[in-house]
Write an enzyme that holds these catalytic residues in place. Structure first.
Site, PDB file in Angstrom:
ATOM      1  N   CYS A 211       0.757  -1.302  -0.049  1.00 25.52           N
ATOM      2  CA  CYS A 211      -0.056  -0.050   0.238  1.00 25.52           C
ATOM      3  C   CYS A 211       0.774   1.371  -0.036  1.00 25.52           C
ATOM      4  CB  CYS A 211      -0.874   0.006   1.104  1.00 25.52           C
ATOM      5  SG  CYS A 211      -1.496  -1.658   1.789  1.00 25.52           S
TER       6      CYS A 211
ATOM      7  N   ARG B 167       3.711   0.274  -7.104  1.00 25.26           N
ATOM      8  CA  ARG B 167       3.770  -0.556  -5.654  1.00 25.26           C
ATOM      9  C   ARG B 167       2.633  -1.540  -6.088  1.00 25.26           C
ATOM     10  NH1 ARG B 167       7.739   1.793  -2.953  1.00 25.26           N
ATOM     11  NH2 ARG B 167       7.448   0.076  -1.212  1.00 25.26           N
TER      12      ARG B 167
ATOM     13  N   TRP C 273      -3.633  -2.253  -0.826  1.00 23.26           N
ATOM     14  CA  TRP C 273      -3.546  -3.730  -1.428  1.00 23.26           C
ATOM     15  C   TRP C 273      -4.063  -4.479  -0.602  1.00 23.26           C
ATOM     16  CZ3 TRP C 273       0.093  -7.827  -1.090  1.00 23.26           C
ATOM     17  CH2 TRP C 273       0.462  -8.798  -1.995  1.00 23.26           C
TER      18      TRP C 273
ATOM     19  N   ASN D  70      -0.273   1.276   6.673  1.00 28.32           N
ATOM     20  CA  ASN D  70       0.172   0.224   5.887  1.00 28.32           C
ATOM     21  C   ASN D  70       0.665  -0.765   7.149  1.00 28.32           C
ATOM     22  OD1 ASN D  70       0.019   1.717   3.565  1.00 28.32           O
ATOM     23  ND2 ASN D  70       2.331   1.714   3.232  1.00 28.32           N
ATOM     24  N   GLY D  71       0.747  -1.906   6.583  1.00 22.55           N
ATOM     25  CA  GLY D  71       1.033  -3.017   7.500  1.00 22.55           C
ATOM     26  C   GLY D  71      -0.283  -3.935   8.115  1.00 22.55           C
TER      27      GLY D  71
ATOM     28  N   GLU E 121      15.945 -17.018 -12.844  1.00 25.46           N
ATOM     29  CA  GLU E 121      15.346 -15.580 -13.043  1.00 25.46           C
ATOM     30  C   GLU E 121      14.738 -15.489 -14.398  1.00 25.46           C
ATOM     31  OE1 GLU E 121      14.969 -13.406 -11.338  1.00 25.46           O
ATOM     32  OE2 GLU E 121      15.273 -11.636 -12.336  1.00 25.46           O
TER      33      GLU E 121
ATOM     34  N   LYS F 239      10.913 -13.910 -14.469  1.00 28.77           N
ATOM     35  CA  LYS F 239      10.515 -12.722 -15.197  1.00 28.77           C
ATOM     36  C   LYS F 239       9.359 -12.934 -16.118  1.00 28.77           C
ATOM     37  CE  LYS F 239      11.991 -10.566 -13.584  1.00 28.77           C
ATOM     38  NZ  LYS F 239      12.810 -10.516 -12.100  1.00 28.77           N
TER      39      LYS F 239
ATOM     40  N   GLU G 209       5.954 -13.886 -14.039  1.00 33.63           N
ATOM     41  CA  GLU G 209       5.366 -12.603 -13.320  1.00 33.63           C
ATOM     42  C   GLU G 209       4.805 -11.551 -14.189  1.00 33.63           C
ATOM     43  OE1 GLU G 209       8.057 -10.889 -10.643  1.00 33.63           O
ATOM     44  OE2 GLU G 209       9.428 -10.809 -11.842  1.00 33.63           O
TER      45      GLU G 209
ATOM     46  N   HIS H 227      15.558 -35.820 -15.205  1.00 32.42           N
ATOM     47  CA  HIS H 227      14.805 -36.289 -13.991  1.00 32.42           C
ATOM     48  C   HIS H 227      13.442 -35.932 -13.685  1.00 32.42           C
ATOM     49  CE1 HIS H 227      18.901 -37.590 -12.900  1.00 32.42           C
ATOM     50  NE2 HIS H 227      19.459 -36.477 -13.325  1.00 32.42           N
TER      51      HIS H 227
ATOM     52  N   LYS I  28       5.207  -4.221  -5.450  1.00 34.75           N
ATOM     53  CA  LYS I  28       6.595  -4.235  -5.729  1.00 34.75           C
ATOM     54  C   LYS I  28       7.575  -4.512  -4.485  1.00 34.75           C
ATOM     55  CE  LYS I  28      10.339  -2.865  -7.594  1.00 34.75           C
ATOM     56  NZ  LYS I  28      11.029  -3.791  -8.502  1.00 34.75           N
TER      57      LYS I  28
HETATM   58  C1  F6R Z   1      10.614 -10.343  -8.952  1.00 33.24           C
HETATM   59  C2  F6R Z   1      10.528  -9.648  -7.778  1.00 33.24           C
HETATM   60  C3  F6R Z   1      10.467 -10.105  -6.308  1.00 33.24           C
HETATM   61  C4  F6R Z   1      11.322  -9.745  -5.402  1.00 33.24           C
HETATM   62  C5  F6R Z   1      11.408 -10.103  -4.060  1.00 33.24           C
HETATM   63  C6  F6R Z   1      12.396  -9.701  -3.206  1.00 33.24           C
HETATM   64  O1  F6R Z   1      10.859  -9.688  -9.970  1.00 33.24           O
HETATM   65  O2  F6R Z   1      10.502  -8.342  -8.042  1.00 33.24           O
HETATM   66  O3  F6R Z   1      10.827 -11.596  -6.410  1.00 33.24           O
HETATM   67  O4  F6R Z   1      12.765  -9.978  -5.800  1.00 33.24           O
HETATM   68  O5  F6R Z   1       9.867  -9.884  -3.428  1.00 33.24           O
HETATM   69  O6  F6R Z   1      12.089  -8.279  -3.135  1.00 33.24           O
HETATM   70  P1  F6R Z   1      13.149  -7.445  -2.487  1.00 33.24           P
HETATM   71  O7  F6R Z   1      14.589  -7.467  -3.243  1.00 33.24           O
HETATM   72  O8  F6R Z   1      12.750  -6.034  -2.575  1.00 33.24           O
HETATM   73  O9  F6R Z   1      13.643  -7.921  -1.042  1.00 33.24           O
END
Ligand code: F6R
Length: 609
Positions: free
Chosen positions: A2, A27, A75, A101-102, A482, A486, A489, A505, A604
């Site tokens: 949020c 976010r 959120w 937030n929280g 990775e 990408k 998501e 396997h 985010k």
């Molecule tokens: C993927 C992504 C998430 C973050 C994860 C950790 O693109 O952004 O998987 O990498 O939520 O976030 P941080 O690095 O902010 O702790």
């Protein structure tokens, strides 16, 4: 996560608050709202939907000259996205308004008690419980009421509060959820993220946990929750408001992919001493003696940062000869990890606010470990609570899918490897070779980015497929993970990353003409093995998109499409090989018409567990 924005000063608060919410849109959120002190009392507008929708239902509020207000993007956690669950929340008599937030963990107990007292609730949220509690205690002193209410709540909060009869007073408080105060002449701003205030001021206070701040146009007064006075430090934001614009790109994600030559350079600037073949990481100076004596390293992170940690494991073990373990923060925090005196912990986090990573840090600190951080967001909780650390200096990452933070994390891990390696077992000349290779990376990334059009064409061919396999070995196994992350998501396409040899396997059963494989076939000591893995895919009718090293013509016989990256030492190859995968994911998502910068269900920074 949020978003919170607050304003107190002499200007019309409405455009400032709405402008701040727009900046925080990246976010992820599902509803938005605003509260203003309008001379007669509190004026609240909120609804499910985007900030533009809020703007459309409140345009007549602009210009009315309300100079104190708060705003929020929610959120959903407790209660579905809806008008009545959206923030701001008020007490039953609309005397105070709160954005939060929280999570208030003991909200149901508190709510039950207040229901018995006859207090009427209007939402299903945990936040309303806190609003009602503050309202219950509010007489004349808003800060005192907030303080008293917060003493009764368990959980995490970053809050902004205003009262119906207190124009010119805005209260902020935090525990476990970030709050930044923007300081300017005659006006103050409050936000959950510095990006929402940078257009107005670069002078900020990063509020600490269990601190409360009272803002008026004349200044601020900071105390602990138990009312001890403190003098917070004022920091200067290093990046400019341009970082928050798309700069001609269609999406922030694409802009951030293209920023990588600069962000990688920024991560090594002043830290890479090429002629000595070493790295200097000032943030680790205090622990240098410990670094020399460590026998084990544990890297803790989530998501993309966890993938960076995996690459770090390969680098540090090979070059510095120190055993490394990589842990998911969410697992580490709840098991009973063995932390010996010569174990050093690094937590890696772009946002510096990820709840699980923060909790893991605290668990490790509690057990007596020295915990160091690799973070992007300056002043974030993780950056503050670690015993030392290294900033990425990548600037704000707005796209929800992490791209430039990943390559900056790899750069910092490479520097750390160089530092540790030179302390232990690599020679000056080997150090110089690594340093020179690292120095060349930004230019090489630029070269890969020039293939954007080619990668877009490949994406067009595969955009309709619903399943992908990503394969890599050694340093490029984490890159396969990775690349798959990408794609899933931002395009909602199922993708799995695997160590290439593990394919037989199990996952090999999935391969047919409908399941393409993206294979990282970089020229290194196990290149031939990867070619064998490609043959296995082809034998089952699967198409292969290979990421290969320039000059490798052999690969064209095996793969349907080849994307080349410049020659590079294996240890640094992930810094290059991930770039085509970021672009491939981006273009597939664009072809599928997905909302790239704000993918569904994702936030985010994940500040809840
Ligand atoms: C993927 C992504 C998430 C973050 C994860 C950790 O693109 O952004 O998987 O990498 O939520 O976030 P941080 O690095 O902010 O702790």
């Amino acid at each position: 996560m949020c978003g919170i924005v607050g304003y107190v000063g002499s200007k019309d608060a409405y455009p400032i608050l709405l402008g701040g919410l727009s900046v925080l849109e990246y976010r992820g959120y599902d509803s938005a709202g605003i509260a203003l002190v309008n001379g007669k009392g509190l004026e609240i507008h909120k609804d499910k939907g985007k900030v533009d929708h809020l703007r459309s239902i409140t345009h007549d509020v602009a210009g009315r000259g309300c100079t104190t207000g708060i705003a929020h993007t929610r959120w959903a956690t407790h209660g579905a996205p809806s008008k009545h669950n959206a923030h701001p929340h008020t007490d039953q008599h609309d005397r105070i308004a709160l954005v939060h937030n929280g999570i208030i963990e003991n909200y149901s107990l508190l709510k039950e008690k207040m229901l018995k007292e006859g207090i009427k609730f209007r939402s299903e949220t945990d936040t309303e419980v806190l609003a009602q509690l503050i309202g219950k205690y509010y007489e004349k002193d808003l800060a005192a009421a907030v303080r008293r209410a917060l003493l009764e709540v368990d959980g995490t909060f970053g809050i902004a509060v205003i009262a119906h009869d207190r124009p010119g007073v805005l209260i902020g408080a935090r525990r476990g959820s970030p709050l930044v105060v923007g300081v300017a002449e005659g006006e103050l701003f409050l936000a959950s993220d510095a990006s929402a205030v940078v257009a107005h001021t670069k002078d900020v206070i990063y509020l600490k946990d269990n601190n409360l701040i009272e803002l008026t146009p004349e200044g601020f007064d900071t105390t602990t929750l138990d009312n001890k006075k403190i003098s917070p430090e004022i920091h200067t934001i290093e990046w400019s408001v341009d970082a928050l614009a798309k700069g001609g790109f269609d999406h922030f994600m694409l802009k951030e992919i293209f920023e990588q030559p600069e962000t990688i350079y920024n991560a090594m600037r002043g830290r890479l001493l090429v002629s000595e073949g070493v790295a200097r990481l000032d943030g680790l100076n205090l622990v240098l003696p410990e670094l020399r004596g460590i026998r084990r390293l544990v890297l803790v992170a989530c998501g993309t940062s966890w993938h960076a940690a995996l690459v770090g494991e390969y680098m540090i073990e090979e070059i510095a000869g120190i055993p490394v373990e990589v842990e998911y923060a969410s697992e580490f925090r709840y098991r009973n990890p063995i932390i010996e005196p010569d174990t050093l912990i690094f937590v890696i986090s772009q946002s510096g606010e990820t709840a699980d990573t923060l909790a893991a840090l605290r668990e490790a600190s509690y057990k007596g470990a020295t915990v160091l951080g690799i973070c992007n967001v300056v002043g974030s909780s993780i950056a503050r609570e670690t015993h030392g650390g290294v900033y990425l200096h990548a600037g704000p990452e707005i796209g929800v899918a992490s791209t430039k933070a990943f390559t900056s994390q790899l750069t910092v891990l490479a520097l750390l490897t160089l530092l540790l390696g030179r302390m232990r077992r690599i020679s000056n000349s080997d150090g110089i070779a690594v340093a020179k290779a690292l120095e060349a990376i930004p230019k090489q990334v630029r070269k890969i980015l020039r293939q954007n059009d080619t990668i877009r064409e490949i994406a067009k061919i595969y955009a309709k497929h619903n399943n992908f396999l990503y394969l890599g070995r050694s340093y490029n196994f984490p890159v396969a993970l990775e690349g798959a992350l990408k794609l899933k998501e931002i395009s909602y396409v199922h993708a799995e990353g695997y160590p290439a040899a593990e394919m037989k396997h199990g996952p090999i059963a999935l391969i047919d003409q409908d399941m393409p494989s993206v294979v990282l076939a970089i020229k290194d000591s196990i290149y031939d093995k990867v070619i064998s893995n490609i043959q296995e895919v082809k034998a089952r009718g699967g198409s292969v998109i290979a990421v290969a090293t320039e000059g490798d013509r052999e690969i064209e016989k095996h793969a349907r499409h080849v994307i080349y990256i410049p020659k590079i030492i294996p240890m640094l190859s992930p810094l290059l090989s991930v770039i085509p995968l970021q672009l491939l994911a981006y273009h597939i998502a664009a072809q599928r018409g997905c909302e790239i910068d704000q993918p569904r269900n994702l936030a985010k920074s994940v500040t809840v567990e």
